[in-house]
Design a protein around this motif. Structure first.
Motif, PDB file in Angstrom:
ATOM      1  N   PHE A   1       0.793  -1.223   0.000  1.00  0.00           N
ATOM      2  CA  PHE A   1       0.000   0.000   0.000  1.00  0.00           C
ATOM      3  C   PHE A   1       0.831   1.282   0.000  1.00  0.00           C
ATOM      4  N   ARG A   2       2.059   1.192   0.485  1.00  0.00           N
ATOM      5  CA  ARG A   2       2.872   2.405   0.580  1.00  0.00           C
ATOM      6  C   ARG A   2       4.103   2.364  -0.309  1.00  0.00           C
ATOM      7  N   GLY A   3       4.478   1.198  -0.774  1.00  0.00           N
ATOM      8  CA  GLY A   3       5.683   1.073  -1.564  1.00  0.00           C
ATOM      9  C   GLY A   3       5.428   1.269  -3.044  1.00  0.00           C
ATOM     10  N   PRO A   4       6.480   1.346  -3.839  1.00  0.00           N
ATOM     11  CA  PRO A   4       6.325   1.486  -5.297  1.00  0.00           C
ATOM     12  C   PRO A   4       5.818   0.184  -5.902  1.00  0.00           C
ATOM     13  N   PRO A   5       5.255   0.253  -7.112  1.00  0.00           N
ATOM     14  CA  PRO A   5       4.789  -0.980  -7.771  1.00  0.00           C
ATOM     15  C   PRO A   5       5.973  -1.862  -8.153  1.00  0.00           C
ATOM     16  N   PRO A   6       5.744  -3.167  -8.302  1.00  0.00           N
ATOM     17  CA  PRO A   6       6.853  -4.066  -8.646  1.00  0.00           C
ATOM     18  C   PRO A   6       7.395  -3.835 -10.043  1.00  0.00           C
ATOM     19  N   HIS A   7       6.600  -3.262 -10.932  1.00  0.00           N
ATOM     20  CA  HIS A   7       7.060  -2.949 -12.286  1.00  0.00           C
ATOM     21  C   HIS A   7       6.921  -1.452 -12.531  1.00  0.00           C
ATOM     22  N   SER A   8       7.655  -0.985 -13.532  1.00  0.00           N
ATOM     23  CA  SER A   8       7.528   0.419 -13.893  1.00  0.00           C
ATOM     24  C   SER A   8       6.132   0.685 -14.452  1.00  0.00           C
ATOM     25  N   ARG A   9       5.751   1.948 -14.473  1.00  0.00           N
ATOM     26  CA  ARG A   9       4.394   2.287 -14.900  1.00  0.00           C
ATOM     27  C   ARG A   9       4.210   1.936 -16.372  1.00  0.00           C
ATOM     28  N   PRO A  10       2.986   1.639 -16.787  1.00  0.00           N
ATOM     29  CA  PRO A  10       2.741   1.318 -18.203  1.00  0.00           C
ATOM     30  C   PRO A  10       2.976   2.542 -19.091  1.00  0.00           C
ATOM     31  N   MET A  11       3.084   2.275 -20.396  1.00  0.00           N
ATOM     32  CA  MET A  11       3.336   3.335 -21.375  1.00  0.00           C
ATOM     33  C   MET A  11       2.029   3.708 -22.072  1.00  0.00           C
ATOM     34  N   MET A  12       1.813   4.990 -22.207  1.00  0.00           N
ATOM     35  CA  MET A  12       0.626   5.490 -22.870  1.00  0.00           C
ATOM     36  C   MET A  12       0.841   5.539 -24.383  1.00  0.00           C
TER      37      MET A  12
ATOM     38  N   LEU B   1       8.001   7.616 -29.401  1.00  0.00           N
ATOM     39  CA  LEU B   1       9.184   6.799 -29.668  1.00  0.00           C
ATOM     40  C   LEU B   1       9.454   6.688 -31.160  1.00  0.00           C
ATOM     41  N   LEU B   2       8.366   6.608 -31.993  1.00  0.00           N
ATOM     42  CA  LEU B   2       8.562   6.545 -33.438  1.00  0.00           C
ATOM     43  C   LEU B   2       9.081   7.861 -34.001  1.00  0.00           C
ATOM     44  N   GLN B   3       8.925   8.925 -33.244  1.00  0.00           N
ATOM     45  CA  GLN B   3       9.419  10.232 -33.681  1.00  0.00           C
ATOM     46  C   GLN B   3      10.793  10.544 -33.112  1.00  0.00           C
ATOM     47  N   GLY B   4      11.430   9.503 -32.444  1.00  0.00           N
ATOM     48  CA  GLY B   4      12.788   9.681 -31.947  1.00  0.00           C
ATOM     49  C   GLY B   4      12.888  10.125 -30.512  1.00  0.00           C
ATOM     50  N   ALA B   5      11.788  10.161 -29.780  1.00  0.00           N
ATOM     51  CA  ALA B   5      11.837  10.585 -28.379  1.00  0.00           C
ATOM     52  C   ALA B   5      12.483   9.503 -27.519  1.00  0.00           C
ATOM     53  N   ALA B   6      12.965   9.913 -26.374  1.00  0.00           N
ATOM     54  CA  ALA B   6      13.588   8.962 -25.447  1.00  0.00           C
ATOM     55  C   ALA B   6      12.515   8.150 -24.735  1.00  0.00           C
ATOM     56  N   ALA B   7      12.960   7.011 -24.158  1.00  0.00           N
ATOM     57  CA  ALA B   7      12.026   6.161 -23.424  1.00  0.00           C
ATOM     58  C   ALA B   7      11.533   6.886 -22.187  1.00  0.00           C
ATOM     59  N   PRO B   8      10.316   6.644 -21.768  1.00  0.00           N
ATOM     60  CA  PRO B   8       9.798   7.311 -20.565  1.00  0.00           C
ATOM     61  C   PRO B   8      10.569   6.873 -19.329  1.00  0.00           C
ATOM     62  N   ALA B   9      10.454   7.676 -18.295  1.00  0.00           N
ATOM     63  CA  ALA B   9      11.172   7.369 -17.051  1.00  0.00           C
ATOM     64  C   ALA B   9      10.699   6.032 -16.502  1.00  0.00           C
ATOM     65  N   GLY B  10      11.617   5.268 -15.964  1.00  0.00           N
ATOM     66  CA  GLY B  10      11.303   3.938 -15.441  1.00  0.00           C
ATOM     67  C   GLY B  10      12.309   2.932 -15.955  1.00  0.00           C
ATOM     68  N   SER B  11      11.857   1.713 -16.106  1.00  0.00           N
ATOM     69  CA  SER B  11      12.762   0.637 -16.526  1.00  0.00           C
ATOM     70  C   SER B  11      12.375   0.075 -17.898  1.00  0.00           C
ATOM     71  N   TRP B  12      11.857   0.936 -18.749  1.00  0.00           N
ATOM     72  CA  TRP B  12      11.545   0.517 -20.118  1.00  0.00           C
ATOM     73  C   TRP B  12      12.827   0.443 -20.929  1.00  0.00           C
TER      74      TRP B  12
ATOM     75  N   ASN C   1      10.883  -3.121 -11.422  1.00  0.00           N
ATOM     76  CA  ASN C   1      11.221  -1.914 -10.679  1.00  0.00           C
ATOM     77  C   ASN C   1      12.263  -2.259  -9.616  1.00  0.00           C
ATOM     78  N   GLY C   2      13.507  -1.851  -9.820  1.00  0.00           N
ATOM     79  CA  GLY C   2      14.575  -2.178  -8.878  1.00  0.00           C
ATOM     80  C   GLY C   2      14.341  -1.608  -7.494  1.00  0.00           C
ATOM     81  N   ARG C   3      13.682  -0.456  -7.427  1.00  0.00           N
ATOM     82  CA  ARG C   3      13.418   0.151  -6.128  1.00  0.00           C
ATOM     83  C   ARG C   3      12.469  -0.723  -5.315  1.00  0.00           C
ATOM     84  N   TRP C   4      11.491  -1.336  -5.999  1.00  0.00           N
ATOM     85  CA  TRP C   4      10.544  -2.205  -5.287  1.00  0.00           C
ATOM     86  C   TRP C   4      11.273  -3.407  -4.695  1.00  0.00           C
ATOM     87  N   TYR C   5      12.173  -4.016  -5.476  1.00  0.00           N
ATOM     88  CA  TYR C   5      12.931  -5.153  -4.965  1.00  0.00           C
ATOM     89  C   TYR C   5      13.845  -4.739  -3.820  1.00  0.00           C
ATOM     90  N   ALA C   6      14.454  -3.572  -3.946  1.00  0.00           N
ATOM     91  CA  ALA C   6      15.352  -3.117  -2.872  1.00  0.00           C
ATOM     92  C   ALA C   6      14.586  -2.908  -1.571  1.00  0.00           C
TER      93      ALA C   6
END
Length: 446
Positions: free
Chosen positions: A36-47, A54-65, A158-163
């Motif tokens: 309930f208080r910790g981060p999710p086990p995986h990074s947030r989904p991509m919209m 990404l097809l226009q050359g943008a960087a990956a969103p923040a997280g572990s994508w 999500n490495g933070r969740w495992y840590a």
């Protein structure tokens, strides 16, 4: 002064249940904290908008994508475990301002028994302005003049969740380890004291066990102390009875000796020999029973002087007795009793083995007197019985070849009362060293 825990003194069952309950509560609290208080086990989904970027050359969103880009001439095909999402591709195409046929979207196949996302019946919850979210891994391709522009994205853990999770688990383990060790020690220490007390050679002489620990252990300790007291009383009564009988037998034997004087010389000699044998048996019995008592006051004794004096006296009497090695050893005990103990070992070796070789050595704070003979030895199954009262390794009951069977019993009793031990073993017959070896070990005076 007793502590508060000693006054409460919970039972073993209560302590174990409390420890298990505390463990479960801490583990449950940690799981709820992570959930309930910790981060999710995986990074947030991509919209879809981020996927289109990404097809226009943008960087990956923040997280572990993890994003991989490449160019492909043929159209990308659907791989095993994937499905083509035409609706999602049309949504990305609209965001790019391209035709729907120029965009391909391959996603992970949904679990079995789930509806196909392309079906109209598929419920589409409102996730925001983009209308969908991309999870796991997907492949997004756009037709260009040079072929297909391909973007592969994979959602990592999500490495933070495992840590955080592993840190909480390690913290709970450390937090519970010390109380668990303390509780286990509080439970097992009185049990270990009870086991040590029961394992003593003469429990009736030992001090009563302290009644500490949980109620169950205290009850067992009280029962043990009561049993030890009853054994001591029984042995005391038995000793007093046998000593009285043996002592009273001397008076009729003395009268019998006087009456034998009236017999002829031949029968009188045989009868006197029988009376002397009876007196020797009574004397041995009295010595044995006195050895069961507390003994005289203990003083510092030079054990080497006792060994050498006994060897010289027996050698002067024509016995084959010699000291092969002697080290100075000072022990604390009863000089008369220790002399009797060593003398019994030497006389036993001379009687059954014809000779005695004596060695006195010191090591590790203990003195060891070893007496060896050149006799036939003792069967292995009979070695443990050598110190039993009235047991004789020699089968006959002839006084010429053996005693009453109390000499070694007296020796072991004396060794035990001095904090030592008496061991027996056959010498190596295969090396031409037949005979019996008796070892008396005593603690050195510090």
């Amino acid at each position: 002064m007793t502590s508060r825990l000693d006054r409460l003194n919970p039972s073993i069952l209560t302590r174990i249940v409390a420890l298990v309950a505390a463990t479960l509560l801490l583990a449950l609290g940690a799981m709820m904290l992570v959930a309930f208080r910790g981060p999710p086990p995986h990074s947030r989904p991509m919209m879809p908008g981020e996927a289109a970027a990404l097809l226009q050359g943008a960087a990956a969103p923040a997280g572990s994508w993890t994003v991989t880009r490449y160019q492909s001439d043929p159209v990308p095909l659907v791989e095993p475990g994937q499905m083509e999402d035409r609706r999602g591709a049309a949504q990305v195409a609209a965001l790019l301002g391209a035709r729907a046929d120029d965009v391909r979207l391959m996603r992970e196949s949904p679990p079995m028994r789930m509806a196909d996302p392309d079906r109209e019946a598929w419920p589409r919850p409102n996730f925001g302005p983009d209308g969908m979210m991309l999870h796991g891994s997907f492949l997004l391709a756009r037709r260009t003049t040079d072929g297909w522009q391909v973007v592969q994205a994979r959602q990592g853990a999500n490495g933070r969740w495992y840590a955080i999770t592993l840190s909480l688990m390690a913290g709970i383990f450390i937090l519970l380890l010390l109380p668990a060790y303390w509780v286990a020690r509080r439970i097992t220490q009185p049990i270990r004291q009870l086991a040590d007390g029961a394992a003593t050679e003469r429990p009736e002489r030992a001090d009563p066990l302290p009644l500490t620990g949980p109620p169950e252990v205290r009850a067992v300790g009280a029962a043990y102390n009561h049993m030890r007291a009853r054994i001591a009383d029984y042995l005391g009564e038995r000793t007093a009875m046998l000593v009285a009988i043996a002592h009273d037998l001397r008076t009729p034997m003395t009268r019998l000796s006087f009456r034998l004087e009236a017999l002829p010389d031949g029968p009188r000699a045989k009868a006197q020999a029988d009376v002397q044998e009876m007196r020797a048996m009574v004397t041995d019995l009295l010595d044995f029973m006195r050895g069961q008592g507390d003994g005289a006051a203990q003083v510092r004794i030079d054990l080497s002087a006792i060994v050498e004096t006994l060897a010289d006296d027996l050698a002067d009497m024509g016995q084959d007795v010699a000291v092969t090695h002697s080290s100075r050893a000072v022990v604390r005990g009863d000089a008369v009793a220790l002399r009797r103990c060593v003398a019994n070992l030497i006389e036993n070796a001379v009687r059954y083995g014809g000779s005695a070789r004596i060695a006195l050595a010191t090591a590790n704070g203990r003195a060891t007197v070893t007496v060896e003979d050149d006799g036939p030895g003792v069967p292995e199954e009979a070695i443990e019985r050598l110190c039993e009262p009235f047991y004789r390794g020699e089968a006959s009951r002839n006084r010429e070849t053996g005693g009453v069977g109390l000499g070694l019993s007296i020796a072991r009793s004396i060794a035990d009362s001095h904090g030592g031990r008496l061991d027996f073993g056959n010498r190596r017959a295969d090396a031409g060293q037949g005979g019996l070896r008796a070892s008396l070990t005593l603690p050195l005076e510090r």
